[in-house]
Design a protein around this motif. Structure first.
Motif, PDB file in Angstrom:
ATOM      1  N   LEU A   2       0.831  -1.192   0.000  1.00 43.61           N
ATOM      2  CA  LEU A   2       0.000   0.000   0.000  1.00 43.61           C
ATOM      3  C   LEU A   2       0.873   1.252   0.000  1.00 43.61           C
ATOM      4  O   LEU A   2       1.777   1.397   0.812  1.00 43.61           O
ATOM      5  N   SER A   3       0.602   2.139  -0.936  1.00 44.55           N
ATOM      6  CA  SER A   3       1.365   3.376  -1.069  1.00 44.55           C
ATOM      7  C   SER A   3       0.681   4.512  -0.323  1.00 44.55           C
ATOM      8  O   SER A   3      -0.538   4.663  -0.368  1.00 44.55           O
ATOM      9  N   PHE A   4       1.478   5.311   0.318  1.00 43.32           N
ATOM     10  CA  PHE A   4       0.986   6.513   0.986  1.00 43.32           C
ATOM     11  C   PHE A   4       1.493   7.763   0.271  1.00 43.32           C
ATOM     12  O   PHE A   4       1.531   8.835   0.857  1.00 43.32           O
ATOM     13  N   ASP A   5       1.863   7.617  -1.009  1.00 44.89           N
ATOM     14  CA  ASP A   5       2.376   8.746  -1.784  1.00 44.89           C
ATOM     15  C   ASP A   5       1.354   9.878  -1.898  1.00 44.89           C
ATOM     16  O   ASP A   5       1.728  11.049  -1.959  1.00 44.89           O
ATOM     17  N   ASN A   6       0.073   9.551  -1.946  1.00 41.87           N
ATOM     18  CA  ASN A   6      -0.969  10.568  -2.102  1.00 41.87           C
ATOM     19  C   ASN A   6      -1.571  11.016  -0.776  1.00 41.87           C
ATOM     20  O   ASN A   6      -2.551  11.757  -0.766  1.00 41.87           O
ATOM     21  N   PHE A   7      -1.000  10.577   0.330  1.00 43.55           N
ATOM     22  CA  PHE A   7      -1.514  10.944   1.646  1.00 43.55           C
ATOM     23  C   PHE A   7      -1.145  12.388   1.951  1.00 43.55           C
ATOM     24  O   PHE A   7       0.013  12.777   1.868  1.00 43.55           O
ATOM     25  N   LEU A   8      -2.146  13.187   2.271  1.00 41.54           N
ATOM     26  CA  LEU A   8      -1.930  14.588   2.634  1.00 41.54           C
ATOM     27  C   LEU A   8      -2.475  14.826   4.034  1.00 41.54           C
ATOM     28  O   LEU A   8      -3.667  14.605   4.287  1.00 41.54           O
TER      29      LEU A   8
END
Length: 128
Positions: A2-8
């Motif tokens: 699971l990627s958290f690259d787009n987590f703001l």
């Protein structure tokens, strides 16, 4: 994984709740899949620059809700069937709609005006 690259991160909401919401929204949207591996608590805490206990709290709550499976010393995985995903969708939508309804009432909108506004916005979204 699971990627958290787009987590703001946003102000006004505890980070552990934001992590939980991010994962739940991903499940509902289909970007997070059953069986998908979660980053380790240590890796995610470094990535998001938060205390590892914050990540632990988010994962523990997701475990209690039956959406994550963790084994001591092993990796954590998403464990959500279609029934659980449907429940999460309903939970998220109801919470958002409840907040929106409260805001509309505070601004003096009638039920009819609120319905018209929702219909208008829904139509606009269909046309984009």
């Amino acid at each position: 994984m699971l990627s958290f690259d787009n987590f703001l991160q946003t102000e006004g909401m505890p980070i552990y709740l934001q992590i939980i919401r991010y994962i739940k929204q991903g499940l509902v949207a289909g970007t997070v899949q059953d069986g998908e591996e979660l980053p380790s608590r240590r890796v995610l805490s470094a990535l998001l620059a938060v205390n590892p206990n914050t990540i632990q709290k988010a994962y523990r709550i997701l475990e209690e809700e039956g959406l994550v499976v963790s084994r001591s010393g092993a990796k954590s995985y998403i464990a959500a069937d279609q029934t659980q995903i449907h429940q999460v969708r309903s939970e998220l939508l109801e919470g958002d709609m409840r907040q929106m309804a409260g805001a509309m009432k505070q601004m003096g909108l009638t039920r009819e005006a609120a319905h018209r506004l929702l219909d208008q916005l829904f139509c606009e979204e269909e046309n984009t």
